[in-house]
Design an enzyme around this catalytic site. Sequence first.
Site, mmCIF file in Angstrom:
data_model
loop_
_atom_site.group_PDB
_atom_site.id
_atom_site.type_symbol
_atom_site.label_atom_id
_atom_site.label_comp_id
_atom_site.label_asym_id
_atom_site.label_seq_id
_atom_site.Cartn_x
_atom_site.Cartn_y
_atom_site.Cartn_z
ATOM 1 N N ARG A 21 -20.893 7.432 -4.632
ATOM 2 C CA ARG A 21 -19.923 7.324 -6.116
ATOM 3 C C ARG A 21 -20.698 6.820 -7.230
ATOM 4 O O ARG A 21 -21.952 5.597 -6.986
ATOM 5 C CB ARG A 21 -19.291 6.119 -5.226
ATOM 6 C CG ARG A 21 -18.229 6.831 -4.436
ATOM 7 C CD ARG A 21 -17.533 5.927 -3.692
ATOM 8 N NE ARG A 21 -16.386 6.421 -2.063
ATOM 9 C CZ ARG A 21 -15.723 6.417 -2.088
ATOM 10 N NH1 ARG A 21 -14.477 6.245 -2.938
ATOM 11 N NH2 ARG A 21 -14.527 6.899 -1.082
ATOM 12 N N SER A 136 0.636 3.822 14.972
ATOM 13 C CA SER A 136 0.060 4.121 13.843
ATOM 14 C C SER A 136 -0.157 5.831 13.317
ATOM 15 O O SER A 136 -0.793 6.486 13.451
ATOM 16 C CB SER A 136 -1.368 3.845 13.511
ATOM 17 O OG SER A 136 -1.675 2.912 12.237
ATOM 18 N N SER A 188 -1.277 8.804 -0.500
ATOM 19 C CA SER A 188 -1.636 8.689 -1.658
ATOM 20 C C SER A 188 -2.389 9.513 -1.722
ATOM 21 O O SER A 188 -2.436 10.224 -3.557
ATOM 22 C CB SER A 188 -1.849 7.121 -2.700
ATOM 23 O OG SER A 188 -3.499 7.716 -0.975
ATOM 24 N N HIS A 216 2.436 2.878 -3.095
ATOM 25 C CA HIS A 216 2.346 4.147 -4.377
ATOM 26 C C HIS A 216 3.830 4.839 -4.343
ATOM 27 O O HIS A 216 4.243 5.640 -4.522
ATOM 28 C CB HIS A 216 1.622 5.183 -3.215
ATOM 29 C CG HIS A 216 0.370 5.305 -3.111
ATOM 30 N ND1 HIS A 216 -0.542 5.359 -4.187
ATOM 31 C CD2 HIS A 216 -0.256 4.298 -2.171
ATOM 32 C CE1 HIS A 216 -1.612 4.807 -4.643
ATOM 33 N NE2 HIS A 216 -1.778 4.296 -3.102
ATOM 34 N N THR A 244 2.475 -3.469 -3.691
ATOM 35 C CA THR A 244 1.260 -3.853 -4.317
ATOM 36 C C THR A 244 2.213 -4.253 -5.825
ATOM 37 O O THR A 244 3.420 -3.474 -6.102
ATOM 38 C CB THR A 244 0.252 -2.333 -4.443
ATOM 39 O OG1 THR A 244 -1.067 -3.556 -5.414
ATOM 40 C CG2 THR A 244 1.088 -1.485 -5.458
ATOM 41 N N LYS A 247 -0.636 -0.826 -9.386
ATOM 42 C CA LYS A 247 0.313 0.315 -9.369
ATOM 43 C C LYS A 247 1.330 0.794 -10.246
ATOM 44 O O LYS A 247 1.402 0.141 -11.374
ATOM 45 C CB LYS A 247 -0.070 1.818 -8.149
ATOM 46 C CG LYS A 247 -1.390 0.602 -7.493
ATOM 47 C CD LYS A 247 -1.013 1.887 -5.991
ATOM 48 C CE LYS A 247 -2.261 1.209 -5.369
ATOM 49 N NZ LYS A 247 -3.811 1.451 -5.712
ATOM 50 N N THR A 276 -7.539 -18.444 0.927
ATOM 51 C CA THR A 276 -8.247 -18.023 0.252
ATOM 52 C C THR A 276 -7.002 -18.596 -0.938
ATOM 53 O O THR A 276 -6.249 -18.723 -1.107
ATOM 54 C CB THR A 276 -7.935 -16.412 0.530
ATOM 55 O OG1 THR A 276 -8.551 -15.343 -1.264
ATOM 56 C CG2 THR A 276 -6.447 -15.868 0.113
ATOM 57 N N THR A 277 -8.053 -18.305 -2.157
ATOM 58 C CA THR A 277 -6.887 -19.000 -3.139
ATOM 59 C C THR A 277 -5.640 -17.737 -3.821
ATOM 60 O O THR A 277 -6.301 -16.843 -4.076
ATOM 61 C CB THR A 277 -7.727 -19.128 -4.652
ATOM 62 O OG1 THR A 277 -8.870 -20.209 -4.486
ATOM 63 C CG2 THR A 277 -7.096 -19.255 -5.743
ATOM 64 N N THR A 362 -11.937 9.177 1.980
ATOM 65 C CA THR A 362 -10.859 9.369 1.292
ATOM 66 C C THR A 362 -10.086 10.432 1.813
ATOM 67 O O THR A 362 -8.992 10.079 2.329
ATOM 68 C CB THR A 362 -10.718 9.211 -0.265
ATOM 69 O OG1 THR A 362 -11.897 8.207 -0.542
ATOM 70 C CG2 THR A 362 -8.983 8.680 -0.650
HETATM 71 C C1 PLP Z 1 -1.434 3.423 1.108
HETATM 72 C C2 PLP Z 1 -2.547 1.878 0.181
HETATM 73 N N1 PLP Z 1 -2.040 1.195 1.323
HETATM 74 C C3 PLP Z 1 -2.971 -0.208 0.401
HETATM 75 C C4 PLP Z 1 -3.843 0.254 -0.603
HETATM 76 C C5 PLP Z 1 -3.977 -1.141 -1.065
HETATM 77 O O1 PLP Z 1 -3.425 -2.248 -2.405
HETATM 78 P P1 PLP Z 1 -4.085 -2.902 -3.564
HETATM 79 O O2 PLP Z 1 -5.166 -2.216 -4.739
HETATM 80 O O3 PLP Z 1 -3.050 -3.291 -4.199
HETATM 81 O O4 PLP Z 1 -5.097 -3.358 -2.539
HETATM 82 C C6 PLP Z 1 -3.894 0.904 -1.513
HETATM 83 C C7 PLP Z 1 -4.849 1.829 -2.608
HETATM 84 O O5 PLP Z 1 -5.078 1.803 -3.035
HETATM 85 C C8 PLP Z 1 -2.943 1.885 -1.190
HETATM 86 O O6 PLP Z 1 -3.239 3.532 -1.263
#
Ligand code: PLP
Length: 410
Positions: A21, A136, A188, A216, A244, A247, A276-277, A362
């Site tokens: 990458r 899952s 995604s 997404h 999230t 995005k 964590t902070t 990916t």
């Molecule tokens: C399906 C999915 N879930 C969770 C995440 C993680 O999101 P974040 O970028 O907020 O950590 C991603 C990130 O690309 C994602 O594609």
Amino acid sequence: MDYGRAFAKALQALRDEGRYRVFADIQRDRGRFPAARHHAVGGMRPITVWCSNDYLGMGQHPVVLAAMHEALDAAGAGSGGTRNISGTTHYHIDLEAELADLHGKEAALLFTSAYVANDTTLATLQKLLPGSIIFSDEKNHASMIAGIRNGGGPKVIWRNNDLADLEAKLSAVDPGRAKVIAFESVYSMDGRMAPIGAICDLAEKHGALTYLDEVHAVGLYGPHGGGLAERDRVMHRVDIINGTLAKGFGIMGGYIAAKADICDAIRSYAPGFIFTTSLAPAIAAGAVASIRHLKASDAERERHQERARLLKARLAAAGLPVMDNPSHIVPVLVGDPVLTKRITDALLDRFAIYVQPINYPTVPRGIERLRLTPTPQHSDADIDRLVAALSELWAELGLPLEGRRAEAAE
Ligand SMILES: Cc1ncc(COP(=O)(O)O)c(C=O)c1O
């Protein structure tokens, strides 16, 4: 042990496969997105970004920036600690209330990213529900897979969006056992959408809890940007919604929304929340502004969908192998990691178009692709330039074109 050799060997393996990458060093220009500048050898050059997950351009929206500036001036840079130790500010409380309302849930809980939210929530759920089994979806994101692994309990993988497979697998386990069905609303990398209502039917029938990643989809679907579950009017049937603040909402951070007791239990037991902070106050303030704006305004969502339809139609009309799906994500199949990288390098170097190659892990090997993400800010001219550049490269590399399809979606 020759440590240096071990690392060099691992890196060489990636290079040999053509999936090492390389990150493009870019700077977005506020107010001009998707225009950006690329720090290249020989200086900065203007480019157009075609792979940003700031899907609606909210990362530069004046309302968001104003809220962030105001919070920064009022409260300073960082939150000062974990949520337990001085890191709970009124900005965090406001944001959690906004998110609970967005999803019609009793409560919401913030994390520093949706990755952390998925990882720590799914791992903790298994500890809170002794003997539970996680069902899952096979295409679940790496963050869900990490959480399920970290939980250490049994898991069953079901075929992507395959209700018959899910039902068969649910039926095969003891009806009295706790079960969690974990899945995404918009996958995604190929843009496919889950049949959320039908999965909730199965969950009810088999006494399972539902955990839905709407990363997404939040901000992008539903009359208030509550995601695909809101659009499909099934939000109330999903037990835990993950989302999230990056995005669609354009900033960063993650969350879950659920019943108050579920959020409280995760708040109290999840290491990824506790140790964590917390998010910076300015980030929380910007997220509140972004969510509020998108709750009230459909304009960004409508234009976003229109741009995605237009881009798909133009690619199809040019015979380029755009992978069909009902969402805003526009994948173009290449099927080889080296070729994918050659195309994206040429797009950047010769056409000043930035698209990141999507390779294994990916996506599975053999279906490497370009993943294009149109935004409301991409113009007709941007789309024309992209399609022309891709057509030229496809011809140059001798890649197959599909039968040109009519621009039906226009
Ligand atoms: C399906 C999915 N879930 C969770 C995440 C993680 O999101 P974040 O970028 O907020 O950590 C991603 C990130 O690309 C994602 O594609």
